[in-house]
Write an enzyme that holds these catalytic residues in place. Structure first.
Site, PDB file in Angstrom:
ATOM      1  N   CYS A 201     -23.539 -40.024 -52.857  1.00  0.00           N
ATOM      2  CA  CYS A 201     -24.473 -39.026 -53.378  1.00  0.00           C
ATOM      3  C   CYS A 201     -24.773 -37.942 -52.360  1.00  0.00           C
ATOM      4  O   CYS A 201     -24.510 -38.095 -51.177  1.00  0.00           O
ATOM      5  CB  CYS A 201     -25.811 -39.696 -53.721  1.00  0.00           C
TER       6      CYS A 201
ATOM      7  N   CYS B 297     -30.125 -36.391 -54.334  1.00  0.00           N
ATOM      8  CA  CYS B 297     -29.945 -37.119 -55.596  1.00  0.00           C
ATOM      9  C   CYS B 297     -31.200 -37.918 -55.951  1.00  0.00           C
ATOM     10  O   CYS B 297     -31.785 -38.606 -55.112  1.00  0.00           O
ATOM     11  CB  CYS B 297     -28.753 -38.061 -55.517  1.00  0.00           C
TER      12      CYS B 297
ATOM     13  N   CYS C 198     -21.046 -39.745 -57.366  1.00  0.00           N
ATOM     14  CA  CYS C 198     -22.120 -40.002 -58.328  1.00  0.00           C
ATOM     15  C   CYS C 198     -22.013 -39.001 -59.479  1.00  0.00           C
ATOM     16  O   CYS C 198     -21.743 -37.821 -59.273  1.00  0.00           O
ATOM     17  CB  CYS C 198     -23.451 -39.835 -57.601  1.00  0.00           C
TER      18      CYS C 198
ATOM     19  N   CYS D  25     -25.474 -36.406 -59.247  1.00  0.00           N
ATOM     20  CA  CYS D  25     -25.625 -35.287 -58.300  1.00  0.00           C
ATOM     21  C   CYS D  25     -24.309 -34.592 -57.984  1.00  0.00           C
ATOM     22  O   CYS D  25     -24.287 -33.577 -57.286  1.00  0.00           O
ATOM     23  CB  CYS D  25     -26.306 -35.757 -57.020  1.00  0.00           C
TER      24      CYS D  25
HETATM   25 ZN   LIG Z   1     -26.197 -39.112 -56.885  1.00  0.00          ZN
END
Ligand SMILES: [Zn+2]
Length: 200
Positions: free
Chosen positions: A38, A42, A69, A72
Site C-alpha cells: 500500500c 491507504c 492494494c 490505494c
Molecule cells: Zn492500500
C-alpha cells in the site's frame, strides 16, 4: 539485496498509522500476512507493525512478491512533487495580492505546512513566503515606476498588510525606501539609460 527503509522506520510507521498522504511516493509498505502492499495514506486497516515491510518503490515491493492494494493503487503513478509545486506556484501567481499564509496554501494543496515548505524550497529554490514577497515587491516596483498611486495604496494593492511593512521589506530588497525608488526611476527614465537590475 534487501532495501528496506530503515532510517525512517519510526516516521514511516507513524505515517502508516496516520494514513499520512505527505509520505505517498516516499515509501510503500507491504503486509507479509496478506501479501499486499500500500501507499502510506491507504485507509485500509492498520496492520500489525511486525507484519509490515517498507520499500522505496512500488517496483521493489513487487519484486519482493507483494501485490498492489486495490484500494490505494500503489502501482499507479503518484503525482510527482514537481506537479504539486507547479500547482502551488500557479496559485500564488494568481493570488499573491491576497493574504497567503503557509497554512492556507498547505490546506489548499492537501499538504502539511512543513512538507510544503520543504518541498517548495527544494524545487523553487526559496520558501513560499520568499516567493510571495518577491512577486509583491516586483509588482509594487512596477506600480511605483509606472503610476502616481500613493505608496500606501500600492502596498495594499500588491498584498502587504500595511504601508509600514511594505516600506521595510522594500527598503531591505532595494536598499532605498519606495519614495526614493520612485524618484530615482523617474530621473533615470528621463535619460535613455540601459536597463539594469541591481543585485540580479
Ligand atoms: Zn492500500
Amino acid at each position: 539485496m534487501q532495501r528496506e527503509v530503515r532510517p525512517m522506520e519510526e516516521k514511516a510507521w507513524a505515517a502508516i498509522v496516520g494514513c499520512d498522504p505527505t509520505y505517498d511516493g516516499k515509501f510503500f509498505y507491504g503486509v507479509v500476512t496478506t501479501g499486499i502492499f500500500c501507499r502510506p495514506s491507504c485507509k485500509s486497516k492498520t496492520p500489525k507493525k511486525e507484519h509490515v515491510r517498507l520499500f522505496h518503490s512500488a517496483d521493489e515491493a513487487v519484486a519482493a512478491g507483494f501485490r498492489p492494494c486495490k484500494r490505494c493503487r500503489p502501482d499507479r503513478q503518484a503525482r510527482p512533487e514537481e506537479e504539486w509545486i507547479g500547482e502551488a506556484i500557479r496559485f500564488i501567481d494568481a493570488h499573491y495580492t491576497e493574504p497567503l499564509p503557509l497554512r492556507r496554501l498547505a490546506a489548499l494543496l492537501h499538504m502539511s505546512p512543513c512538507h510544503l515548505q520543504r518541498t517548495f524550497k527544494r524545487f523553487a529554490g526559496c520558501t513560499p513566503a520568499e516567493y510571495i514577497r518577491k512577486l509583491r515587491l516586483d509588482a509594487a516596483a512596477k506600480l511605483l515606476r509606472t503610476t502616481n498611486r500613493p505608496i500606501s495604496d500600492i502596498a495594499g494593492r500588491v498584498g502587504f498588510a500595511s504601508a509600514a511593512s511594505f516600506s521595510t521589506v522594500f527598503q531591505k530588497q532595494y536598499g532605498m525606501p519606495p519614495s526614493e525608488y520612485r524618484k530615482r526611476h523617474a530621473r533615470l527614465s528621463d535619460h535613455t539609460l540601459p536597463h539594469s537590475t541591481p543585485g540580479g
